[in-house]
Design an enzyme around this catalytic site. Structure first.
Site, short mmCIF file in Angstrom:
data_model
loop_
_atom_site.label_atom_id
_atom_site.label_comp_id
_atom_site.label_asym_id
_atom_site.label_seq_id
_atom_site.Cartn_x
_atom_site.Cartn_y
_atom_site.Cartn_z
N GLY A 180 1.02 -1.27 0.01
CA GLY A 180 -0.26 -0.20 0.02
C GLY A 180 0.76 1.18 -0.10
O GLY A 180 2.00 1.25 -0.45
N ASP A 226 4.17 6.44 -10.65
CA ASP A 226 4.06 7.71 -11.23
C ASP A 226 2.35 8.19 -11.25
O ASP A 226 1.85 9.29 -11.07
CB ASP A 226 4.58 7.94 -12.78
CG ASP A 226 5.94 7.59 -12.74
OD1 ASP A 226 6.52 7.84 -11.78
OD2 ASP A 226 6.41 6.83 -13.71
#
Length: 315
Positions: free
Chosen positions: A225, A252
């Site tokens: 996570g 990204d």
């Protein structure tokens, strides 16, 4: 508008193969070509979400011209800084189980004049930017303090800065107090000089980066996570990724989702997790569109599981 800066962009070719066998002739089941570089991917994800973005990047030679062409085809405005060297070309080989083999070229060496022109281009276009995302490694010719100079100039112009880099450039830039830094677990461990075994270790390391100057730390922990550590609190976000096809650009996409959602607080963290989870289900470095997102699969909590052992502890 989100402005991105990619000092070392690339032309990325991705091939999907049944199995990667060293020394053999392989036939790809599919292939694609994308404009590459961490900041470029952030712009692509922002554009896929229907938001305005401008990509500032040095480009040279035929690969550089193709990068600009591919970006404009995705509806992304490009502020290209011409350089004498040729933009690098990278190759990725993806297997069905999610394993990815990458060959990244070095890229051109920028001159002192090209370095200054790139900084000037960022300043010239920063007035209309809600965020400036500075992403990726520095090419040859740019000193480790180049990002620090960019952060300082952007703050002087009143812009907010998100920085996604590592090593000496990250540590040098922290002194200029970037608004957001986005390391992965390995980069976070390297920055503080110690291994990370648990989520609690990652929280402590993110706190160390804040002590060194970062206002906010958005840390990607791979399959475990993401963490958001700010002066107001700490949150942990996660989502199940049922089928990992390619993790190229997932971080990204996460940063793009975070900035597009305002760049602060648990709501922005939820957007980051949703974008990252969607990106790994797509081929190559394809960026997710709103229809790819599954916000209901995302969990964000202030009850951080500090004792949970990371799936991939850092060495």
């Amino acid at each position: 508008m989100i402005l991105t800066v990619t000092p070392n962009p690339s032309l990325d070719r991705t091939y999907e193969v049944p199995t990667l066998m060293r020394g053999e002739v392989l036939r790809a089941t599919s292939d694609r070509m994308d404009p590459g570089g961490k900041g470029v991917n952030v712009s692509r994800a922002v554009a896929a979400a229907g938001r305005d973005t401008l990509a500032v990047l040095p480009l040279g030679g035929a690969p550089g011209a193709l990068v600009a062409e591919l970006l404009r085809a995705e509806g992304i405005a490009v502020a290209a800084v011409p350089v004498a060297g040729q933009t690098r070309s990278n190759i990725s080989v993806a297997e069905p189980d999610g394993a990815l083999t990458k060959i990244n070229a070095t890229g051109p060496e920028l001159t002192a004049a090209e370095s200054e022109t790139l900084l000037d281009a960022v300043r010239a276009h920063s007035a209309d930017a809600d965020w400036i995302a500075c992403c990726g490694s520095l090419p040859r010719g740019l000193a480790p303090r180049w990002y620090a100079a960019l952060v300082a100039r952007a703050h002087e112009a009143g812009a907010r800065i998100a920085l996604d880099t590592s090593g000496p450039p990250l540590l040098a830039a922290l002194r200029e107090r970037p608004d957001v830094v986005k390391p992965n677990a390995e980069e976070l461990a390297a920055a503080v000089g110690r291994p990370l075994r648990t989520i609690g270790d990652a929280v402590a390391a993110a706190g160390d980066l804040r002590a060194l100057g970062a206002r906010t730390v958005l840390a990607s922990l791979g399959a475990d996570g993401q963490l958001l550590v700010t002066g107001s609190g700490v949150w942990f976000g996660s989502a199940e990724a049922d089928a990992v096809r390619s993790n190229v650009g997932a971080g990204d996409a996460s940063l793009a989702g975070f900035l597009a959602a305002g760049g602060e607080g648990p709501e922005a963290l939820a957007a980051a997790v949703a974008h990252g989870a969607a990106a790994v289900r797509l081929p190559g470095s394809v960026m997710p569109t709103p229809s790819d997102l599954d916000p209901a699969a995302v969990t964000v909590t202030a009850d951080v599981p500090l004792d949970r052992v990371l799936t991939e502890p850092t060495p």
